[in-house]
Motif scaffolding. Sequence first.
Motif, PDB file in Angstrom:
ATOM      1  N   THR A  66       0.775  -1.324   0.046  1.00  0.00           N
ATOM      2  CA  THR A  66      -0.013  -0.037   0.027  1.00  0.00           C
ATOM      3  C   THR A  66       1.046   1.334   0.029  1.00  0.00           C
ATOM      4  O   THR A  66       0.588   2.249  -0.697  1.00  0.00           O
ATOM      5  CB  THR A  66      -0.955  -0.086   1.236  1.00  0.00           C
ATOM      6  OG1 THR A  66      -1.902  -1.132   1.032  1.00  0.00           O
ATOM      7  CG2 THR A  66      -1.780   1.362   1.203  1.00  0.00           C
ATOM      8  N   ILE A  78      -6.773   3.306  -2.937  1.00  0.00           N
ATOM      9  CA  ILE A  78      -6.579   2.118  -2.475  1.00  0.00           C
ATOM     10  C   ILE A  78      -7.489   1.747  -1.077  1.00  0.00           C
ATOM     11  O   ILE A  78      -7.872   2.560  -0.412  1.00  0.00           O
ATOM     12  CB  ILE A  78      -5.080   2.056  -1.637  1.00  0.00           C
ATOM     13  CG1 ILE A  78      -4.219   2.070  -2.929  1.00  0.00           C
ATOM     14  CG2 ILE A  78      -4.958   0.300  -1.213  1.00  0.00           C
ATOM     15  CD1 ILE A  78      -2.529   1.938  -2.613  1.00  0.00           C
ATOM     16  N   ILE A  80      -8.586  -0.798   1.769  1.00  0.00           N
ATOM     17  CA  ILE A  80      -8.162  -2.094   2.582  1.00  0.00           C
ATOM     18  C   ILE A  80      -9.174  -2.940   2.960  1.00  0.00           C
ATOM     19  O   ILE A  80     -10.218  -2.588   3.478  1.00  0.00           O
ATOM     20  CB  ILE A  80      -7.392  -1.534   3.910  1.00  0.00           C
ATOM     21  CG1 ILE A  80      -6.151  -0.671   3.410  1.00  0.00           C
ATOM     22  CG2 ILE A  80      -6.790  -2.780   4.722  1.00  0.00           C
ATOM     23  CD1 ILE A  80      -5.070  -1.411   2.681  1.00  0.00           C
ATOM     24  N   ALA A  98      -3.666   4.660   2.134  1.00  0.00           N
ATOM     25  CA  ALA A  98      -5.061   4.011   1.585  1.00  0.00           C
ATOM     26  C   ALA A  98      -6.033   5.145   1.978  1.00  0.00           C
ATOM     27  O   ALA A  98      -6.054   6.230   2.807  1.00  0.00           O
ATOM     28  CB  ALA A  98      -5.334   3.028   2.770  1.00  0.00           C
TER      29      ALA A  98
END
Length: 215
Positions: A66, A78, A80, A98
């Motif tokens: 990441t 991104i 998670i 993220a």
Amino acid sequence: MKIVIADDHAVVRSGFSMILNYQPDMEVVATAADGLEAYAMVARHRPDVLLMDLSMPPGESGLIATGKISSEFPDTKIIILTMYDDEDYLFHVLKNGAAGYVLKNAPDDELLSAIRTVHSGGTYIHPQMATSLVREFIKKDSERAEQDLFNGLSQREVEILPLIAKGFGNKEIAEKLYVSVKTVEAHKAKIMEKLNLKSRPELVEYALKKKLLDF
């Protein structure tokens, strides 16, 4: 929007792919089984959104990947995907770039909402984790405020504060520091004023919290 899914379980990748490809505005362009493969797929396809699992042994972890991907491909948002509703994980992944944090057991609608939110430039955090984030922010803000107050003390006041907290009287402190009792009293008043303290017990508690006492 183009999406890449990174998870070490094939059944998870297949399941999420079916859900997302069914949406008229989403297309899964690639999947990956670890962080290294995720990096390669992002480099090749330049997706709008990457769904990243944190724990993907063997290979590179989702957390490390990441950080690399968010740094080198900032246009890829991104999210998670994890089983862990742990605030430490949340803080680490947000620091690593993220834009979203979704639990794997969340409803499909939540995942779809998270994808659309981060794609439009927002941040999505699982509701129960958002509470932890706010609580930690308030705690850090309070600690910063306390540190700012402490930094406002003079060197002499920093020397006197722990002596007062340890129970030394004004005369004893004056003798230790080779100053007058009136000087100690003046510094003590300044310390209380600068730190917004009203009593000696509050001063002792403050000194303990700041680890100024070396019993």
